[in-house]
Motif scaffolding. Sequence first.
Motif, short mmCIF file in Angstrom:
data_model
loop_
_atom_site.label_atom_id
_atom_site.label_comp_id
_atom_site.label_asym_id
_atom_site.label_seq_id
_atom_site.Cartn_x
_atom_site.Cartn_y
_atom_site.Cartn_z
N UNK A 71 -19.22 43.09 -25.81
CA UNK A 71 -19.69 41.70 -25.68
C UNK A 71 -21.26 42.39 -24.92
N UNK A 72 -21.95 42.98 -24.03
CA UNK A 72 -23.01 43.61 -23.73
C UNK A 72 -23.83 44.56 -23.86
N UNK A 73 -22.47 45.62 -24.87
CA UNK A 73 -23.11 46.47 -25.31
C UNK A 73 -23.32 45.95 -26.82
N UNK A 74 -22.85 44.78 -27.25
CA UNK A 74 -23.30 44.44 -28.71
C UNK A 74 -24.92 43.47 -28.50
N UNK A 75 -25.40 43.21 -27.68
CA UNK A 75 -26.29 42.38 -27.23
C UNK A 75 -27.21 43.75 -26.74
N UNK A 76 -26.73 44.96 -26.54
CA UNK A 76 -28.10 45.27 -25.90
C UNK A 76 -28.50 45.93 -26.58
N UNK A 77 -28.56 46.33 -28.14
CA UNK A 77 -29.39 47.15 -29.19
C UNK A 77 -31.01 46.18 -28.96
N UNK A 78 -30.54 44.15 -29.19
CA UNK A 78 -31.04 43.32 -29.32
C UNK A 78 -32.65 43.21 -28.48
N UNK A 79 -31.87 44.13 -26.89
CA UNK A 79 -32.56 43.60 -26.28
C UNK A 79 -33.88 44.70 -25.05
N UNK A 80 -32.75 45.78 -25.48
CA UNK A 80 -33.17 47.20 -24.77
C UNK A 80 -33.91 48.31 -26.00
N UNK A 81 -34.26 49.63 -25.34
CA UNK A 81 -34.66 50.09 -26.95
C UNK A 81 -33.81 50.78 -27.14
N UNK A 82 -33.92 51.48 -28.58
CA UNK A 82 -32.70 52.15 -29.24
C UNK A 82 -31.99 53.47 -28.47
N UNK A 83 -33.16 54.00 -27.69
CA UNK A 83 -32.68 55.12 -26.54
C UNK A 83 -31.18 54.85 -25.92
N UNK A 84 -31.53 54.16 -25.48
CA UNK A 84 -30.77 53.40 -24.04
C UNK A 84 -28.90 52.78 -24.63
N UNK A 85 -29.89 52.32 -25.99
CA UNK A 85 -28.44 51.77 -26.65
C UNK A 85 -27.58 53.05 -27.65
N UNK A 86 -28.46 54.55 -27.88
CA UNK A 86 -27.38 55.72 -27.92
C UNK A 86 -27.08 56.27 -27.18
N UNK A 87 -27.86 56.05 -25.86
CA UNK A 87 -26.95 57.21 -25.16
C UNK A 87 -25.79 55.96 -24.76
N UNK A 88 -25.81 55.15 -24.26
CA UNK A 88 -24.66 55.33 -24.38
C UNK A 88 -23.82 54.62 -24.99
N UNK A 89 -23.70 54.38 -26.29
CA UNK A 89 -22.71 54.60 -27.35
C UNK A 89 -22.01 56.25 -26.92
N UNK A 90 -23.09 57.12 -27.11
CA UNK A 90 -22.53 58.63 -26.78
C UNK A 90 -21.01 58.91 -25.59
N UNK A 91 -22.03 58.54 -24.19
CA UNK A 91 -21.54 58.82 -23.25
C UNK A 91 -20.49 57.52 -23.28
N UNK A 92 -19.94 56.83 -23.75
CA UNK A 92 -19.22 55.91 -23.94
C UNK A 92 -17.58 56.48 -24.12
N UNK A 93 -17.56 57.18 -24.76
CA UNK A 93 -16.33 57.97 -25.65
C UNK A 93 -16.49 59.34 -25.29
N UNK A 94 -17.48 60.17 -24.04
CA UNK A 94 -17.76 61.51 -24.16
C UNK A 94 -16.25 61.58 -23.20
N UNK A 95 -16.25 60.68 -22.09
CA UNK A 95 -15.12 60.82 -21.17
C UNK A 95 -13.95 61.48 -22.32
N UNK A 96 -13.78 60.44 -22.91
CA UNK A 96 -12.58 60.59 -23.56
C UNK A 96 -11.92 61.89 -25.19
N UNK A 97 -13.24 62.08 -24.54
CA UNK A 97 -13.42 63.67 -25.79
C UNK A 97 -12.91 64.72 -24.49
N UNK A 98 -13.67 64.59 -23.23
CA UNK A 98 -13.24 65.34 -22.23
C UNK A 98 -11.25 65.54 -22.19
N UNK A 99 -11.27 64.40 -22.37
CA UNK A 99 -10.20 63.67 -21.78
C UNK A 99 -8.80 64.87 -23.14
#
Length: 529
Positions: A71-99
Amino acid sequence: MPPSEPEVQPLLQEFQQLFFISKIVGILPQDLEKFRSRNVLEKSRSGMVYMMATLVVYVLFYNLLIYSFGEEDRSLKATQSTLTFVIGLFLTYIGLIMMGTDQLTALRNQGKLGELYERIRLADERLFKERCVLDNSCIGHRIRVMLIMTVLFELSILVATYIKLVDYTQWMSVLWVMSAVPTFINTLDKIWFAVSLYALKERFEAINATLEELVMAHEKFKIWLRGESNNTPSLDSSQPPQYDSNLEYLYKELGGLDLGSVGKGSGIGSGKNKVAPVAHSMNSFGESIETASDKYPRNHMASNMVHESELANVSKVEEKLNNLCQVHDEICEIGKAMNELWSYPILSLMAYGFLIFTAQLYFLYCATQTQPIPSLFRSAKNPFITVIVLSYTSGKCVYLIYLSWKTSLASKRTGISLHKCGVVADDNLLYEIVNHLSLKLLNHSVDFSACGFFTLDMETLYGVSGGITSYLIILIQFNLAAQQAKEAIQTFSSLNDTAVLVGSVTEMDNGSSTLHDLVSTTMLTPTTG
């Protein structure tokens, strides 16, 4: 007749606890019963199915975790810069990719991993024949320490984040446990690599220690030979000293001894004219004289001790040096094979460590500025939890880099120890053998890398540290620029709204004035009737 016990205990015997834990969480697909009975890693079809099932379950529950806390991630793009949103989206799945990289690589290399440890066992047997002492008990102790530290770090991060930053009153908060699964599986996989790498380093150091022992033994042998050559017989007062032609003048002065009187009789001349110097037992002060034998009594056991040196026998030591260099080459090849097996997991770990370290510090800055951050990085809201996360992540990366660097140095130091043997022996034939073997060692050095992109050494660690600092500064500057642009837009919008409001008020004032003039004019105009 019962089967004979193996001369060397297999290295995998120390991996019992680690293997059982890895098997339960789904890291290794090898057969459990064969490992328990014979300490070997062999393929297992049921193990492959179980491992794939655990991977699918982890992926499903991890995505459910992201959706539940998104829920916080869905409101993140509207309240913050696109850079923070993209970084958060990519790093959310990098742990899963590593596993996923760790598990799929283990699935692909399940046959090669067993062959690798079998080669280590054969190398241990060859080292045992050359009297190289290896103690694998430290391997088991190291594994237990790593497991305890892993559990402590994972529990401290999970519990602290769950209590402080997660609303644990909702039942969906239980899914937060899945946030620790990728890092835990990755750490267990890297323990296998780190401990195996440490075992190779121990074998290189055992070869180097054996060569150093050869040098020390030969140095003791040379000192012993030098002491034997300098060991002259002590004076004995019961027998006169033998005649020395160099002391002829002294004999003449003492007793009128002539050279002509020498040649007959017992030893020096005839008993008639022989004048022999007397070994006095009293000095000029009337005190008794202690001879060398009385002052320093001879240790018959020490004099009978013979120091031996293998370097003194070139034909014998040539075979030993050849065998040691062959084992060294085999261990180098094992190290290269090990690097190839873990190349993709190491690359994913280094990328994960670099990105997570940078992002965690960046999100910590965002949290200090009261800016929203991705849900799975809410640990950055607490500086204490951030320190634990960074220590845990960087500790894995730094330890693997340091251990790879030390193993590479230990393999290269064998050439130095080998040259010491040639120098201390000071034999042309042995030196030719040493030069020939040194060329072989030079062509069989081992270096560890991440898929060939960079070498795992201290220079790389220095470069990564500089890269993290540079990218962190860049991200903070972009964030400042985005915040300033957002404030400017908000200021412009507020000014625009104010201007529109003032304009509407002015128009209303103008409209009311026109109406007042119209009414006044109508009232003042006389009517005709």
